[in-house]
Design an enzyme around this catalytic site. Structure first.
Site, short mmCIF file in Angstrom:
data_model
loop_
_atom_site.label_atom_id
_atom_site.label_comp_id
_atom_site.label_asym_id
_atom_site.label_seq_id
_atom_site.Cartn_x
_atom_site.Cartn_y
_atom_site.Cartn_z
N MET A 1 51.21 -10.17 -48.92
CA MET A 1 49.78 -10.31 -48.70
C MET A 1 49.40 -11.77 -48.94
O MET A 1 49.38 -12.23 -50.07
CB MET A 1 49.02 -9.39 -49.66
CG MET A 1 47.56 -9.68 -49.74
SD MET A 1 46.53 -8.64 -50.78
CE MET A 1 47.56 -8.05 -52.05
N PRO A 2 49.10 -12.52 -47.89
CA PRO A 2 48.66 -13.90 -48.07
C PRO A 2 47.27 -13.96 -48.71
O PRO A 2 46.36 -13.21 -48.32
CB PRO A 2 48.60 -14.46 -46.65
CG PRO A 2 49.39 -13.51 -45.81
CD PRO A 2 49.29 -12.19 -46.48
N ILE A 3 47.13 -14.83 -49.70
CA ILE A 3 45.84 -15.05 -50.35
C ILE A 3 45.52 -16.53 -50.23
O ILE A 3 46.30 -17.37 -50.69
CB ILE A 3 45.86 -14.62 -51.82
CG1 ILE A 3 46.23 -13.16 -51.95
CG2 ILE A 3 44.50 -14.91 -52.47
CD1 ILE A 3 46.48 -12.70 -53.37
N ARG A 40 43.82 -12.17 -47.32
CA ARG A 40 42.69 -12.27 -48.26
C ARG A 40 42.25 -13.72 -48.33
O ARG A 40 43.08 -14.61 -48.43
CB ARG A 40 43.08 -11.81 -49.66
CG ARG A 40 43.72 -10.43 -49.73
CD ARG A 40 42.68 -9.35 -49.41
NE ARG A 40 43.21 -8.02 -49.63
CZ ARG A 40 43.64 -7.22 -48.68
NH1 ARG A 40 43.65 -7.62 -47.42
NH2 ARG A 40 44.08 -6.00 -48.95
#
Length: 66
Positions: A1-3, A40
């Site tokens: 999940m890239p943040i 995100r």
């Protein structure tokens, strides 16, 4: 999940932030192959007098104006 965390000087419109979020999300999906729903983005907005570049503040608080 890239943040992705972004800090911006406050004052941009909702529409500009929305367009930026869409473009950054598209870039992450394209370059990393991440599913769009896993991206995100956190936007932090700071007053201009809380940001400096080259030793110079980018603004003044309202009480210091004038």
């Amino acid at each position: 999940m890239p943040i992705v965390e972004m800090t911006l000087i406050e004052g941009r419109t909702f529409e500009k932030k929305k367009a930026m979020v869409e473009a950054v999300t598209d870039a992450i999906v394209t370059t990393l192959g991440a599913p769009r729903e896993t991206v995100r983005i956190v936007i932090r907005e700071v007053p201009a007098w809380h940001f400096a570049a080259g030793g110079e503040l980018k603004g003044r608080p309202p009480e210091a104006e004038g």
